[in-house]
Design a protein around this motif. Structure first.
Motif, mmCIF file in Angstrom:
data_model
loop_
_atom_site.group_PDB
_atom_site.id
_atom_site.type_symbol
_atom_site.label_atom_id
_atom_site.label_comp_id
_atom_site.label_asym_id
_atom_site.label_seq_id
_atom_site.Cartn_x
_atom_site.Cartn_y
_atom_site.Cartn_z
ATOM 1 N N ARG A 99 -5.194 3.681 2.886
ATOM 2 C CA ARG A 99 -5.798 5.009 2.803
ATOM 3 C C ARG A 99 -6.640 5.075 1.549
ATOM 4 O O ARG A 99 -6.456 4.289 0.624
ATOM 5 C CB ARG A 99 -4.759 6.126 2.813
ATOM 6 C CG ARG A 99 -4.058 6.369 1.497
ATOM 7 C CD ARG A 99 -3.020 7.500 1.623
ATOM 8 N NE ARG A 99 -2.481 7.851 0.329
ATOM 9 C CZ ARG A 99 -2.767 8.975 -0.316
ATOM 10 N NH1 ARG A 99 -3.581 9.857 0.210
ATOM 11 N NH2 ARG A 99 -2.242 9.227 -1.498
ATOM 12 N N ILE A 100 -7.557 5.995 1.517
ATOM 13 C CA ILE A 100 -8.327 6.277 0.310
ATOM 14 C C ILE A 100 -7.665 7.495 -0.313
ATOM 15 O O ILE A 100 -7.540 8.539 0.322
ATOM 16 C CB ILE A 100 -9.807 6.581 0.641
ATOM 17 C CG1 ILE A 100 -10.436 5.414 1.416
ATOM 18 C CG2 ILE A 100 -10.587 6.911 -0.626
ATOM 19 C CD1 ILE A 100 -10.446 4.097 0.678
ATOM 20 N N ALA A 101 -7.216 7.359 -1.547
ATOM 21 C CA ALA A 101 -6.497 8.437 -2.225
ATOM 22 C C ALA A 101 -7.353 8.990 -3.358
ATOM 23 O O ALA A 101 -7.851 8.234 -4.188
ATOM 24 C CB ALA A 101 -5.173 7.918 -2.785
ATOM 25 N N GLU A 102 -7.526 10.284 -3.368
ATOM 26 C CA GLU A 102 -8.210 10.949 -4.480
ATOM 27 C C GLU A 102 -7.140 11.676 -5.276
ATOM 28 O O GLU A 102 -6.700 12.758 -4.897
ATOM 29 C CB GLU A 102 -9.282 11.896 -3.950
ATOM 30 C CG GLU A 102 -10.409 11.149 -3.274
ATOM 31 C CD GLU A 102 -11.542 12.060 -2.834
ATOM 32 O OE1 GLU A 102 -11.672 13.180 -3.366
ATOM 33 O OE2 GLU A 102 -12.299 11.630 -1.950
ATOM 34 N N GLU A 103 -6.690 11.042 -6.338
ATOM 35 C CA GLU A 103 -5.569 11.548 -7.146
ATOM 36 C C GLU A 103 -5.950 11.508 -8.621
ATOM 37 O O GLU A 103 -6.950 10.907 -9.006
ATOM 38 C CB GLU A 103 -4.324 10.694 -6.907
ATOM 39 C CG GLU A 103 -3.910 10.551 -5.463
ATOM 40 C CD GLU A 103 -3.333 11.813 -4.840
ATOM 41 O OE1 GLU A 103 -3.086 12.803 -5.564
ATOM 42 O OE2 GLU A 103 -3.128 11.809 -3.611
ATOM 43 N N GLU A 104 -5.111 12.105 -9.447
ATOM 44 C CA GLU A 104 -5.359 12.166 -10.892
ATOM 45 C C GLU A 104 -5.037 10.864 -11.596
ATOM 46 O O GLU A 104 -5.554 10.602 -12.676
ATOM 47 C CB GLU A 104 -4.543 13.306 -11.508
ATOM 48 C CG GLU A 104 -4.975 14.673 -11.021
ATOM 49 C CD GLU A 104 -4.099 15.794 -11.563
ATOM 50 O OE1 GLU A 104 -3.246 15.529 -12.442
ATOM 51 O OE2 GLU A 104 -4.277 16.919 -11.101
ATOM 52 N N LEU A 110 -0.015 6.195 -5.776
ATOM 53 C CA LEU A 110 1.117 5.473 -5.196
ATOM 54 C C LEU A 110 2.196 6.446 -4.732
ATOM 55 O O LEU A 110 2.666 6.377 -3.599
ATOM 56 C CB LEU A 110 1.706 4.484 -6.210
ATOM 57 C CG LEU A 110 2.973 3.754 -5.756
ATOM 58 C CD1 LEU A 110 2.706 2.901 -4.528
ATOM 59 C CD2 LEU A 110 3.530 2.917 -6.887
ATOM 60 N N HIS A 111 2.576 7.362 -5.599
ATOM 61 C CA HIS A 111 3.650 8.313 -5.301
ATOM 62 C C HIS A 111 3.327 9.155 -4.067
ATOM 63 O O HIS A 111 4.166 9.306 -3.173
ATOM 64 C CB HIS A 111 3.895 9.214 -6.520
ATOM 65 C CG HIS A 111 4.945 10.243 -6.298
ATOM 66 N ND1 HIS A 111 6.278 9.928 -6.260
ATOM 67 C CD2 HIS A 111 4.857 11.577 -6.079
ATOM 68 C CE1 HIS A 111 6.978 11.025 -6.038
ATOM 69 N NE2 HIS A 111 6.138 12.044 -5.926
ATOM 70 N N ASN A 112 2.136 9.665 -3.993
ATOM 71 C CA ASN A 112 1.761 10.513 -2.857
ATOM 72 C C ASN A 112 1.583 9.720 -1.570
ATOM 73 O O ASN A 112 1.638 10.283 -0.485
ATOM 74 C CB ASN A 112 0.518 11.328 -3.184
ATOM 75 C CG ASN A 112 0.794 12.374 -4.232
ATOM 76 O OD1 ASN A 112 1.929 12.829 -4.401
ATOM 77 N ND2 ASN A 112 -0.233 12.758 -4.963
ATOM 78 N N THR A 113 1.373 8.428 -1.691
ATOM 79 C CA THR A 113 1.286 7.587 -0.497
ATOM 80 C C THR A 113 2.672 7.332 0.086
ATOM 81 O O THR A 113 2.848 7.358 1.302
ATOM 82 C CB THR A 113 0.596 6.248 -0.826
ATOM 83 O OG1 THR A 113 -0.730 6.515 -1.270
ATOM 84 C CG2 THR A 113 0.549 5.341 0.394
#
Length: 144
Positions: A99-104, A110-113
């Motif tokens: 997935r492509i994650a747009e995170e801080e 990693l955690h939100n995945t």
């Protein structure tokens, strides 16, 4: 005289990594394998290593699909012993999720995945029946 194995695969896999004008990379994989089903692949990446990783994953995905399809296993068939007990088999289960994650931060990505079951629900899963004595070591999680 040596027997000829009809499943013998011969050829090479050539990898070329090219720097693009935008500073990113394209990895071109050119397989000349006798059983490879398609032409050259081009995969883009942020770095040379990223481009190579993406290209090799696409190549592996093609071969996982071929391996699973060639087994032609009925998903629900259960073999039973003479006494009627189910015979357990061994399977190599490969789970692939991207997935492509747009995170801080990298931690948040990693955690939100890994939260919830979305990884398993949205993953591409390959199941290949294997012999009990084949020496396959599954990949380990980063935190093991």
């Amino acid at each position: 005289m040596t027997k000829v194995n009809p499943d013998h695969i011969t050829g090479t896999i050539t990898i070329a990594v090219l720097l693009q004008e935008n500073g990113q990379y394209v990895c071109q994989i050119s397989p000349s394998l006798s059983d490879f089903p398609r032409e050259d692949m081009q995969c883009y990446g942020q770095t040379k290593e990223h481009a190579i990783a993406i290209a090799l994953e696409k190549l592996a995905d093609d071969y996982r699909r071929i391996a699973e399809e060639r087994q032609n296993i009925d998903w629900e068939t259960v073999k039973r012993s003479d006494s009627g007990e189910p015979i357990a088999k061994r399977y190599h289960v490969i789970l692939h999720y991207e997935r492509i994650a747009e995170e801080e931060s990298k931690f948040e990505a990693l955690h939100n995945t890994i939260m919830g079951n979305t990884v398993v629900e949205n993953a591409k899963i390959t199941v290949i029946e294997i012999d009990p004595d084949i020496p396959i070591d599954p990949l380990m999680r980063l935190w093991d």
